[in-house]
Design an enzyme around this catalytic site. Structure first.
Site, short mmCIF file in Angstrom:
data_model
loop_
_atom_site.label_atom_id
_atom_site.label_comp_id
_atom_site.label_asym_id
_atom_site.label_seq_id
_atom_site.Cartn_x
_atom_site.Cartn_y
_atom_site.Cartn_z
N HIS A 212 0.74 -1.07 0.04
CA HIS A 212 -0.14 -0.06 -0.02
C HIS A 212 0.79 1.18 0.12
O HIS A 212 0.69 2.11 -0.74
CB HIS A 212 -0.86 0.11 1.28
CG HIS A 212 -2.37 -0.61 0.95
ND1 HIS A 212 -2.57 -2.15 1.05
CD2 HIS A 212 -3.38 -0.18 0.79
CE1 HIS A 212 -3.57 -2.26 0.94
NE2 HIS A 212 -4.23 -1.33 0.73
N HIS A 259 0.50 -2.77 9.44
CA HIS A 259 1.60 -2.59 8.90
C HIS A 259 2.50 -1.82 10.17
O HIS A 259 1.76 -0.98 11.16
CB HIS A 259 2.18 -1.84 7.87
CG HIS A 259 1.77 -2.60 6.49
ND1 HIS A 259 2.65 -3.64 6.23
CD2 HIS A 259 0.81 -2.48 5.80
CE1 HIS A 259 2.08 -4.07 5.05
NE2 HIS A 259 1.10 -3.41 4.70
#
Length: 445
Positions: A212, A259
């Site tokens: 991402h 993350h």
């Protein structure tokens, strides 16, 4: 202390899941009291959750009160163990535990989407800052399929087909390298607890680097590089767009609990390196795709070879399907641009029109753009649905896999790979040839 030791110490600090949890609390996301109380009563819970799985350890220990997610066929253990002798967590496992919380209150938020491989559903969480919640939901969608399937066609059909095609070339390269690197490094997602998993759709994939963050960095930078000088606009607009877009996507992944800070930083720096090396070749790649006589054969063969290589890096998970989808889309868009060029379907503005000037935005212009998107997306979705209905049963029949339960059937690589590659290859071909030809046929180009 040597430089290498300092860097290792810094990396360890940036990977600490407690920093992710601290950022979530700062933004108004907290674990429900039931989980917080359980963690306080037994501090070893965090240690168990944070310990990565390796070797032959294929099942995470279920904690008291935890809600078991539906498992793929074959029992309670995960069918995707880590590579022998490899580090990191096994792919395709839950990198976090969802706790049974009871009925949701109006001030709780659940996971955006369930994990398509394991059926896992994320945790409910207390959210006190709803504007931030919806802002970061939007930010994380800037790296998901819904955004891509609208963004690239909008460029190709309404703005500048050349820029749209070259953005796709960069996106495919960045995402492919990011997915392969994940399967080489094999680091697990941030542990939960202490992290609150607001999204679990990609929870069965590895964590390092954040793809991402990579796409959220590559797309705005490439967009400015491709358009500045070709379009007339102040450079300051692009210099504002890049940090706003990139930071929104990057921070959203920490907010969602998907993350660590290290994953985000690594993804950003990795993207800068990739763009530095490969961006000068983007023009030649796009020209080759359009004009070379044997371009379609080379494009299809190259993308298939890249896919086969990536499938040897680790066991099957949702990331394999994503990789096939990315490569199929890129191959389809490139082949479609080749056919459109040889059919004489002019999509690019002529050179004497450069630099392009933004036309005044009128109701008519806006309406035509929205109508193109509406007609084109309906066509693309019909193509995708037809291909899905063809490829999944056909693959099941060829490889003798039961297809009564489509979700379970797609957990087999023999089904998911041809479904994703062929389906999204046709989607890409539609975007650059079939839909523009439809617009030309009905006089709407």
């Amino acid at each position: 202390m040597s430089l290498r030791q300092r860097l290792a110490l810094l990396a360890g600090r940036l990977q600490d899941p407690q920093k992710v949890a601290r950022f979530q609390r700062l933004c108004g996301v907290e674990a429900p009291p039931s989980r917080s109380a359980a963690a306080a009563a037994d501090p070893r819970e965090d240690e168990k959750a944070e310990a990565p799985l390796s070797g032959d350890s294929r099942c995470r220990e279920r904690q008291p009160g935890a809600r078991a997610a539906p498992q793929p066929p074959g029992g309670d253990c995960n069918p995707c163990p880590a590579k022998p002798g490899g580090g990191g967590a096994p792919n395709g496992v839950r990198n976090g535990l969802a706790t049974e919380l009871g009925p949701a209150s109006p001030r709780r938020a659940g996971a955006l989407r369930r994990n398509s491989l394991t059926g896992e559903e994320g945790e409910l969480a207390h959210v006190s800052n709803w504007p931030l919640y919806y802002l970061f939901c939007f930010g994380t969608e800037l790296g998901n399929e819904l955004f891509y399937i609208l963004f690239f066609p909008f460029w190709i059909w309404n703005l500048d087909a050349l820029v749209g095609r070259r953005l796709v070339v960069i996106w495919v390269l960045v995402m492919y390298l990011g997915q392969c690197t994940k399967d080489i490094i094999r680091w697990p997602r941030p542990a939960s607890p202490p992290v609150v998993k607001l999204e679990v759709f990609y929870n069965s994939e590895y964590s390092m680097p954040s793809t991402h963050a990579m796409s959220g960095t590559a797309i705005p930078i490439s967009m400015v590089l491709l358009t500045y000088g070709r379009w007339q606009y102040p450079l300051i607009y692009g210099l504002i767009l890049i940090p706003c877009w990139s930071s929104l996507v990057c921070l959203s992944r920490i907010y969602m609990g998907m993350h660590s800070i290290l994953d985000i930083v690594a993804g950003f720096l990795y993207t800068i390196l990739i763009l530095t090396i490969f961006y000068p070749w983007v023009d030649q790649i796009d020209n080759f795709n359009q004009t070379h006589k044997y371009a379609p054969l080379i494009i299809i063969g190259l993308h298939l070879a890249l896919g086969i290589f990536s499938f040897t890096l680790d066991t099957w998970s949702t990331s394999r399907g994503d990789t096939a989808e990315i490569l199929g889309s890129g191959a389809g868009i490139a082949c479609g641009s080749h056919v459109a060029y040889y059919m004489g379907l002019k999509l690019d503005p002529s050179l004497d029109m450069l630099p392009l000037v933004r036309p005044p935005i009128t109701v008519t212009l806006f309406g035509k753009a929205m109508l193109r998107i509406l007609i084109g997306m309906v066509f693309v979705l019909i193509v995708r649905d037809i291909m899905k209905r063809i490829t999944i049963p056909l693959a099941c029949k060829i490889f003798s896999i039961p297809c009564d339960d489509v979700r379970r059937a797609r957990q087999h690589m023999e089904v998911e790979l041809p479904y994703r590659y062929l389906t999204y290859g046709m989607v890409g071909f539609s975007i650059t040839f079939l839909v523009p030809y439809l617009f030309f046929f009905i006089g709407f180009s």
